[in-house]
Design a protein around this motif. Structure first.
Motif, PDB file in Angstrom:
ATOM      1  N   ALA A  94       0.711  -1.153   0.018  1.00 54.32           N
ATOM      2  CA  ALA A  94      -0.049  -0.088  -0.115  1.00 54.32           C
ATOM      3  C   ALA A  94       0.961   1.194  -0.145  1.00 54.32           C
ATOM      4  O   ALA A  94       1.982   1.355   0.406  1.00 54.32           O
ATOM      5  N   ILE A  95       0.342   2.394  -0.388  1.00 54.65           N
ATOM      6  CA  ILE A  95       0.787   3.634  -0.288  1.00 54.65           C
ATOM      7  C   ILE A  95      -0.034   4.682   0.468  1.00 54.65           C
ATOM      8  O   ILE A  95      -1.277   4.448   0.448  1.00 54.65           O
ATOM      9  N   GLU A  96       0.714   5.066   1.520  1.00 52.13           N
ATOM     10  CA  GLU A  96      -0.208   6.013   2.709  1.00 52.13           C
ATOM     11  C   GLU A  96       0.309   7.154   2.799  1.00 52.13           C
ATOM     12  O   GLU A  96       1.540   7.472   2.892  1.00 52.13           O
ATOM     13  N   ILE A 114       3.993   1.207   2.465  1.00 50.76           N
ATOM     14  CA  ILE A 114       3.774   0.050   3.495  1.00 50.76           C
ATOM     15  C   ILE A 114       4.192  -1.191   2.984  1.00 50.76           C
ATOM     16  O   ILE A 114       3.928  -1.631   1.630  1.00 50.76           O
ATOM     17  N   THR A 115       5.127  -2.044   3.527  1.00 50.34           N
ATOM     18  CA  THR A 115       5.503  -3.480   2.913  1.00 50.34           C
ATOM     19  C   THR A 115       5.070  -4.555   3.925  1.00 50.34           C
ATOM     20  O   THR A 115       4.810  -4.286   5.098  1.00 50.34           O
ATOM     21  N   ALA A 123       9.460   5.963   4.637  1.00 51.47           N
ATOM     22  CA  ALA A 123       9.229   7.401   4.096  1.00 51.47           C
ATOM     23  C   ALA A 123       9.697   7.540   2.657  1.00 51.47           C
ATOM     24  O   ALA A 123      10.874   7.012   2.130  1.00 51.47           O
ATOM     25  N   LEU A 124       8.761   7.898   1.816  1.00 52.85           N
ATOM     26  CA  LEU A 124       8.962   8.400   0.593  1.00 52.85           C
ATOM     27  C   LEU A 124       9.025   9.826   0.338  1.00 52.85           C
ATOM     28  O   LEU A 124       9.966  10.426  -0.219  1.00 52.85           O
ATOM     29  N   ARG A 181      -5.149   4.443  10.380  1.00 57.07           N
ATOM     30  CA  ARG A 181      -4.061   4.257   9.623  1.00 57.07           C
ATOM     31  C   ARG A 181      -4.453   3.106   8.657  1.00 57.07           C
ATOM     32  O   ARG A 181      -5.276   2.125   9.225  1.00 57.07           O
ATOM     33  N   TRP A 182      -3.835   2.666   7.670  1.00 61.65           N
ATOM     34  CA  TRP A 182      -4.070   1.787   6.805  1.00 61.65           C
ATOM     35  C   TRP A 182      -3.888   0.314   7.269  1.00 61.65           C
ATOM     36  O   TRP A 182      -3.073  -0.096   8.214  1.00 61.65           O
ATOM     37  N   GLN A 183      -4.791  -0.529   7.090  1.00 61.41           N
ATOM     38  CA  GLN A 183      -5.027  -2.039   7.589  1.00 61.41           C
ATOM     39  C   GLN A 183      -5.094  -2.905   6.487  1.00 61.41           C
ATOM     40  O   GLN A 183      -5.911  -2.706   5.656  1.00 61.41           O
TER      41      GLN A 183
END
Length: 184
Positions: A94-96, A114-115, A123-124, A181-183
């Motif tokens: 995912a990208i968050e 997210i890996t 961090a990007l 946050r992403w799950q």
């Protein structure tokens, strides 16, 4: 000593060497180091606590403005983001975009990869208001949204599409550092 005039008078009463040290930290964008010096020299004789020390240092940040050596702006163009993702260990799932902020720099957005295997976030980009405004230009319509959110939404969703993974930005319209946050 909470009002600006009292803080300015206290500042002017400091020896030049101490003022130069604090300003040196400010110009290097070392907020906590500057606050620590103010607290160390002001706590016992003047009763300066962390809140007042932070206010004094914030006054110095305001004084120097654009002369502060901030972190270089991180790229948000797709080629750069793809290259950054290519160096991330693990499979990107995912990208968050996540809100963050501080008392000096206002709100900003962290763009993360997210890996899985290993389960981590990488961090990007760190998208501050000034960087986002330069990226968008003055005429760009933002519909009342924070410019960092506009840039993060565009860059993150395009990157996620290119990687065929979900994009998550829980609070794109309002800064909220406690948004879910992403799950997986």
């Amino acid at each position: 000593m909470r009002n600006k005039q009292a803080r300015a008078a206290w500042w002017e009463g400091l020896p030049e060497g101490i003022r130069n040290q604090i300003d040196g930290y400010v110009l290097q964008d070392s907020l906590m180091a500057a606050v620590r010096v103010v607290g160390d020299i002001g706590f016992i004789p003047d009763g300066i606590g962390v809140a007042t020390a932070t206010a004094i240092v914030s006054d110095r940040y305001a004084y120097y403005g654009d002369r502060i050596a901030r972190e270089p702006h991180t790229p948000v163009d797709q080629e750069s983001l793809l290259r950054l993702v290519g160096g991330v260990p693990g499979r990107v799932v995912a990208i968050e975009a996540v809100w963050d902020g501080d008392t000096v720099r206002d709100w900003f957005v962290r763009l993360l990869a997210i890996t899985a295997d290993p389960a981590e976030e990488h961090a990007l980009a760190l998208i501050h208001r000034a960087m986002a405004e330069r990226h968008l230009g003055k005429e760009e319509e933002r519909e009342g949204r924070h410019p960092a959110a506009v840039v993060a939404q565009r860059a993150g969703s395009e990157l996620a599409d290119r990687l065929s993974v979900p994009f998550h930005f829980a609070s794109p319209d309002t800064p909220d550092d406690e948004a879910p946050r992403w799950q997986p």
